[in-house]
Design a protein around this motif. Structure first.
Motif, PDB file in Angstrom:
ATOM      1  N   ALA A  33      49.404  39.332  40.293  1.00  0.00           N
ATOM      2  CA  ALA A  33      48.567  38.132  40.379  1.00  0.00           C
ATOM      3  C   ALA A  33      48.417  37.460  39.014  1.00  0.00           C
ATOM      4  N   LYS A  38      43.354  36.379  39.635  1.00  0.00           N
ATOM      5  CA  LYS A  38      43.191  37.796  39.980  1.00  0.00           C
ATOM      6  C   LYS A  38      41.791  38.129  40.469  1.00  0.00           C
ATOM      7  N   CYS A  64      46.936  39.649  47.936  1.00  0.00           N
ATOM      8  CA  CYS A  64      47.861  40.595  47.313  1.00  0.00           C
ATOM      9  C   CYS A  64      47.887  41.884  48.120  1.00  0.00           C
ATOM     10  N   GLU A  79      53.014  42.529  45.865  1.00  0.00           N
ATOM     11  CA  GLU A  79      53.300  41.112  46.107  1.00  0.00           C
ATOM     12  C   GLU A  79      51.998  40.349  46.317  1.00  0.00           C
ATOM     13  N   CYS A  80      51.981  39.092  45.894  1.00  0.00           N
ATOM     14  CA  CYS A  80      50.865  38.193  46.145  1.00  0.00           C
ATOM     15  C   CYS A  80      51.428  36.860  46.633  1.00  0.00           C
TER      16      CYS A  80
END
Length: 181
Positions: A33, A38, A64, A79-80
């Motif tokens: 992120a 984030k 995410c 992954e995001c």
């Protein structure tokens, strides 16, 4: 005394390496992120039936998740993307889980051809971090542009010019590839 100093230094080095590898599932999922997103990102955990549990509800549109150990993924994979893309991700996970590679590819192609593979949100970013382990992982960033072509965006459909280009042009999988990521 001389022997204890090297042993202490070795133990400290191993301790630092161990702490560098995050084991917290929320922190792990958030690794790709962007720093400014984030804190507000949602974190989910995919279940075997392609639904998910929310580990942390966010305040922005970034979601995410950990993909480590899933079919076709590196041993370390997080992954995001936009929360709007979760239906597409669930469909993709289901097709990726087909053990036979040819059957899996055929399922993707059939879903695309029938218009049943949910399109990703146009302009949404996919942040990937993957590799054999966290320490040796690599960042890969793409931007979803479903249906985009050279004619619609003015970008090339190959990497030959060395800049940004459209991969899988003209399909729901079309995305911008960024050099070096």
């Amino acid at each position: 005394m001389k022997r204890t100093i090297p042993i202490v230094l070795i133990l400290l080095a191993f301790s630092a390496a161990a702490f560098a590898q995050t084991t917290d599932p929320i922190e792990k999922a958030l690794l790709p992120a962007p720093r400014n997103m984030k804190e507000g990102a949602t974190v989910i955990k995919w279940k075997a039936d392609y639904t998910y549990d929310t580990l942390r509800k966010g305040t922005n549109r970034l979601v995410c998740y950990d993909r480590s150990g899933q079919p076709g993924q590196q041993p370390f994979a997080v992954e995001c993307t936009s929360i709007a893309n979760l239906e597409r991700v669930a469909q993709s996970l289901k097709m990726e889980a087909i053990p036979d590679k040819k059957e899996s590819r055929a399922a993707f192609e059939a879903a695309e051809k029938a218009g049943k593979w949910t399109k990703p949100e146009f302009g949404s970013v996919w942040y990937h971090l993957s590799g054999p382990d966290q320490e040796h992982s690599r960042t890969h960033i793409t931007v979803a542009v479903p249906g985009a072509t050279t004619q619609s965006l003015g970008l090339p459909e190959t990497a030959e010019k060395g800049g940004m280009w459209i991969m899988n042009a003209g399909t729901s999988l079309a995305h911008l590839m960024t050099p070096g990521s």
